[in-house]
Every structure is written in structure tokens, then in C-alpha cells.
Design a protein around this motif. Structure first.
Motif, PDB file in Angstrom:
ATOM      1  N   GLN A 168      -7.796   5.102  -9.816  1.00 58.73           N
ATOM      2  CA  GLN A 168      -8.062   6.576  -9.305  1.00 58.73           C
ATOM      3  C   GLN A 168      -6.991   7.599  -9.298  1.00 58.73           C
ATOM      4  O   GLN A 168      -5.966   7.175  -8.782  1.00 58.73           O
ATOM      5  CB  GLN A 168      -8.781   6.282  -7.918  1.00 58.73           C
ATOM      6  CG  GLN A 168     -10.263   5.422  -7.857  1.00 58.73           C
ATOM      7  CD  GLN A 168     -11.434   6.092  -8.504  1.00 58.73           C
ATOM      8  OE1 GLN A 168     -11.361   7.369  -8.732  1.00 58.73           O
ATOM      9  NE2 GLN A 168     -12.151   5.140  -9.031  1.00 58.73           N
ATOM     10  N   GLN A 169      -7.367   8.606  -9.597  1.00 58.58           N
ATOM     11  CA  GLN A 169      -6.398   9.799  -9.674  1.00 58.58           C
ATOM     12  C   GLN A 169      -6.480  10.680  -8.554  1.00 58.58           C
ATOM     13  O   GLN A 169      -7.363  11.131  -8.300  1.00 58.58           O
ATOM     14  CB  GLN A 169      -6.245  10.629 -11.032  1.00 58.58           C
ATOM     15  CG  GLN A 169      -4.978  11.513 -11.149  1.00 58.58           C
ATOM     16  CD  GLN A 169      -4.985  11.888 -12.872  1.00 58.58           C
ATOM     17  OE1 GLN A 169      -6.188  12.388 -13.116  1.00 58.58           O
ATOM     18  NE2 GLN A 169      -3.944  12.391 -13.088  1.00 58.58           N
ATOM     19  N   ASP A 170      -5.508  10.746  -7.541  1.00 58.46           N
ATOM     20  CA  ASP A 170      -5.438  11.360  -6.370  1.00 58.46           C
ATOM     21  C   ASP A 170      -5.158  12.884  -6.667  1.00 58.46           C
ATOM     22  O   ASP A 170      -5.006  13.287  -7.938  1.00 58.46           O
ATOM     23  CB  ASP A 170      -4.572  10.853  -5.336  1.00 58.46           C
ATOM     24  CG  ASP A 170      -3.073  11.105  -5.737  1.00 58.46           C
ATOM     25  OD1 ASP A 170      -2.427  11.758  -6.595  1.00 58.46           O
ATOM     26  OD2 ASP A 170      -2.231  10.453  -5.114  1.00 58.46           O
ATOM     27  N   ALA A 171      -4.953  13.662  -5.565  1.00 58.75           N
ATOM     28  CA  ALA A 171      -5.007  15.220  -5.590  1.00 58.75           C
ATOM     29  C   ALA A 171      -3.646  15.840  -6.299  1.00 58.75           C
ATOM     30  O   ALA A 171      -3.437  16.878  -6.937  1.00 58.75           O
ATOM     31  CB  ALA A 171      -5.215  15.968  -4.245  1.00 58.75           C
ATOM     32  N   GLN A 172      -2.751  14.573  -6.142  1.00 57.02           N
ATOM     33  CA  GLN A 172      -1.315  15.017  -6.763  1.00 57.02           C
ATOM     34  C   GLN A 172      -1.297  14.572  -8.152  1.00 57.02           C
ATOM     35  O   GLN A 172      -0.138  14.543  -8.836  1.00 57.02           O
ATOM     36  CB  GLN A 172      -0.544  14.328  -5.871  1.00 57.02           C
ATOM     37  CG  GLN A 172      -0.130  15.080  -4.383  1.00 57.02           C
ATOM     38  CD  GLN A 172      -1.265  14.738  -3.505  1.00 57.02           C
ATOM     39  OE1 GLN A 172      -1.573  13.303  -3.596  1.00 57.02           O
ATOM     40  NE2 GLN A 172      -1.611  15.662  -2.817  1.00 57.02           N
TER      41      GLN A 172
END
Length: 427
Positions: free
Chosen positions: A163-167
Motif C-alpha cells: 500500500q502507498q501512503d500519503a507520502q
């Protein structure tokens, strides 16, 4: 270089200052892989993982594939194999023992691994460098296989749990080490030789640390008479000395077996260019009696306890032996049933104390079992078992006659079952 005590600084320098490959010394035990390879300043690093459901012995096989991939990469530029920590597996039943994020040195001689390709434990890598993975290539099969040697960045065929986070950082389980994250993520469809994967990594990646999840999708690149690279990787997988010592102690005390008498003295594998088949083995038959879930998968190919004991009794008479060593994942009731059918003979099993399990872990206990089994005068295994397969490889390395190694139990309804193919060692 970070501040450190004088002793630690000296150890650090001894690990990074190049020296001739022929040089050896006791300090090399502290430097992963130092007996042959130096981890060069400009080296790149390859980390891998395996499908969580895969067992201990299959993971050992995947290691060999990745190690030989790193071997191919080193033909182009310096690469180092990062050893992923061992995490608790479903068949490690000792719930009161800490078996998460175990180092490879718990089970294997890491210095010996480093004689084949340069290696470093993941924990040691993180201590020296930032816990950042530059590029992830999640391996998957090719949906429409039309050509051998197919490799391409592709859409993910299933949920990868990345999963890719907000950063923009790619988060994942990463062996339970929370501080690790990845900068770049792709799924990679692959079907082909290890050399093809090496070419892809060398020509299409630039990061310092590359991560290959689902590395079981890699295939061995050499077979038959061209499999010397496979056997180099396999011979490098020496078991950790405490595990070998425990197995040797059991052999002496219960089976009257030792390496000098049995002609199984192990030499440095890098110096062995050929091996006459002169191993005699201890005066006992070793049995790998696979039970558990394997009964549901290969039930027709496995014997009942009664038939297994009947077959072993015939072998004991034929070979004029009286002792049997049993390696099994069966229940205590199944083991006692097997013993009862062989009341006139000595039947032994390695049964560690709770303290020993805490020391050796479940994986180490399995290795001790295999170490004892591979030194027997005669070995008979179970159909389709990776444990039996690993024991046969160890016996090939020790130099046993193939007729004493490549044997398996037949199922009760198999009158004349096919015996294992002879996977012969190549130097």
C-alpha cells in the motif's frame, strides 16, 4: 564512519578492508561471507521473500535460486544477497518459543554461504544502512505462456498487500520490521532462466537495495550434467555447528555412529572437486515417515504405519542391522505404534527437551533430525517430501552409494511404486 569503541572499530575495519581471498583467520567468523568475498563499497543488494505458506525446506530451495541469481549478477557488478529473517511458520508448533525474525546463523553456517556469494543478514544491513528499499519487483507467473524467457513489468494479478501512503512510500509487512518502506513498486511477470532475471536487474534497476517478493517464482537455471552451480549453492548450505554437534552427539550416544567410523568426515566444500562414493554410514536405517497434512495430499503414495514397519523389518534383516532412526511429523501415538511393530529392534527418535527446543528452535530441531538421518547406512523417505529430498542431497554431498539413498516407501495399494529419480551431485 560512525563513532565506536576501539574494538568495534577494529572489527568493522576487518570486515571492509579488502584482503586476498586466500587469506584466512579467526576474525572472519565475525564478518558475514568474509572467507571468500568482501562486501565492496559500490555493491548493490538484493533482498527477497517467499510466499508465507511455504515450508522450511522449500524456502531452503528458494534460497539456492536467489543465491545463484546473485552469482549471475556478480558476473556484471558487485551484488550482495540480503538474507531475510526467518519468521514463524505454520508447522513450527512450539508456541512458547520466540521464533520471529530469526537470523540465518541460527540454522546455517553463514560464513559457508558467503563462500558461494556475498551475503549479509537483513538485521545487519539495516544497522549499517538506512532501512529503505529502493525498488520492489513483486514476482508473479506469466498468464499466457508462449515463450520461455519472458519478463515484463505488468499489472498485478492479485492483491499484493503493498500500500502507498500519503507520502508516496510503499508500506508492507516487511518481516514485521516497521521502519522499512519502499520508494518504488512494480509487479513483474517472469518465466525463464535466472540469467534473464539477472539481465533485467542489471539493465533496468538503479537502486541500492532491490526487493523481490514471491521469489519462489524463480526457477533453477541448470539441470542434469550442467547443474554444478545448483550444487555449489547447495553445498554451501552447511548447517550451523551447534546443530551438527547436537546431531553428532545423538549419533554417538544412541546409534554408535561417528564420522571416522562411518567414513563421513566433512571437508571444506570449496576444496572438494570430486567425491568417491565411499561413505559407509552408521549401523542403522534412517526413516523419514511423513504424516500430517501430507496424508491428505499424497495419501495413496504413503504407507500405513503397519506397512511402513513391515517394510523396515525386511530391510533390517536384509542389511543385517538392528537399529532404526525415525524422523517424522507424525503424532506420538503414530511413533509408538511404529515402535510396537518393531519390538525386537532398537527404534530411536530425536526428542528434544523444552530447553533444547528453546535453544535450537523448531527449524533447528528439523535440521538435527535431517543430519542424523543423512548419516545412516540406508535411508528411505516419503513420496513428494521436501524433507526427504534435502536428506538425499546431504547424502550425495557425503558420498553415499545411490542405492542406499534414493528410496521411498510405497503406499499400501502400490505394488511396485516408482522410486525417486537420481538427482546426482555435480562438481
Amino acid at each position: 564512519m560512525p563513532s565506536c569503541s576501539l574494538l568495534l572499530c577494529l572489527l568493522y575495519l576487518s570486515c571492509i578492508i579488502p584482503r586476498n581471498h586466500g587469506d584466512t583467520g579467526p576474525e572472519e567468523e565475525h564478518c558475514t561471507g568474509r572467507t571468500k568475498y568482501d562486501i565492496k563499497e559500490n555493491a548493490r543488494f538484493l533482498l527477497y521473500d517467499v510466499n508465507p505458506g511455504e515450508g522450511f525446506n522449500l524456502r531452503r530451495d528458494v534460497y539456492m535460486r536467489v543465491a545463484n541469481l546473485v552469482h549471475h549478477l556478480n558476473e556484471r557488478e558487485p551484488w550482495v544477497l540480503v538474507l531475510p529473517p526467518w519468521v514463524r511458520m505454520w508447522h513450527w508448533k512450539s508456541r512458547d518459543v520466540d521464533q520471529d525474525r530469526l537470523k540465518w546463523s541460527e540454522f546455517f553456517d553463514v560464513g559457508s554461504l558467503g563462500k558461494h556469494v556475498p551475503v549479509i543478514e537483513l538485521g545487519d544491513y539495516i544497522k549499517k544502512r538506512a532501512p529503505i528499499i529502493d525498488e520492489v519487483y513483486h514476482l508473479q507467473g506469466v498468464v499466457d505462456v508462449t515463450d520461455w524467457d519472458t519478463i515484463m513489468i505488468d499489472r498485478c494479478q492479485r492483491d499484493t498487500r503493498f500500500q502507498q501512503d500519503a507520502q508516496g512510500k510503499w508500506r508492507h509487512w516487511y518481516f514485521g520490521i516497521e521502519e522499512i518502506y519502499a520508494e518504488k513498486f512494480n509487479c513483474l511477470s517472469f518465466f525463464g532462466q535466472l540469467s534473464l532475471m539477472a539481465t533485467f536487474l542489471a539493465e533496468n534497476t538503479t537502486g541500492k537495495l532491490i526487493f523481490l517478493p514471491r521469489a519462489e517464482n524463480l526457477l533453477h537455471g541448470e539441470y542434469g550434467e550442467h547443474s554444478s552451480l545448483f550444487w555449489k549453492a547447495r553445498r554451501s548450505m552447511m548447517y550451523a555447528k551447534p546443530l551438527r554437534d547436537a546431531g553428532d552427539r545423538f549419533r554417538r550416544e544412541h546409534l554408535g555412529s561417528d564420522d571416522v567410523t562411518d567414513n563421513t568426515v566433512l571437508r571444506d566444500w570449496t576444496t572438494v572437486k570430486s567425491q568417491p562414493r565411499q561413505a559407509v554410514g552408521g549401523a542403522y536405517i534412517a526413516v523419514h515417515l511423513r504424516r500430517g497434512d501430507h496424508l491428505h495430499v499424497r495419501g495413496r503414495e504413503l504407507p500405513s504405519i503397519k506397512e511402513a514397519a513391515k517394510h523396515v523389518k525386511k530391510l533390517l534383516k536384509k542389511l543385517a542391522l538392528d537399529k532404526v532412526f525415525v524422523a517424522t511429523d507424525g503424532t506420538e501415538e503414530e511413533y509408538q505404534e511404529f515402535r510396537n511393530y518393531l519390538k525386537k529392534h532398537q527404534v530411536h527418535q530425536f526428542q528434544p527437551t523444552r530447553q533444547e527446543v528453546g535453544i535450537y528452535k523448531d527449524g533447528g530441531v528439523a535440521i538435527i533430525d535431517q543430519w542424523i538421518a543423512c548419516h545412516a547406512r540406508y535411508f528411505i523417505g516419503s513420496s513428494g517430501s521436501t524433507v526427504s529430498f534435502r536428506i538425499r542431497e546431504d547424502r550425495e554431498i557425503l558420498g553415499f552409494e545411490q542405492s542406499t539413498t534414493f528410496n521411498r516407501f510405497c503406499g499400501d495399494e502400490e505394488s511396485d511404486c516408482e522410486q525417486p529419480a537420481h538427482w546426482t551431485i555435480v562438481y
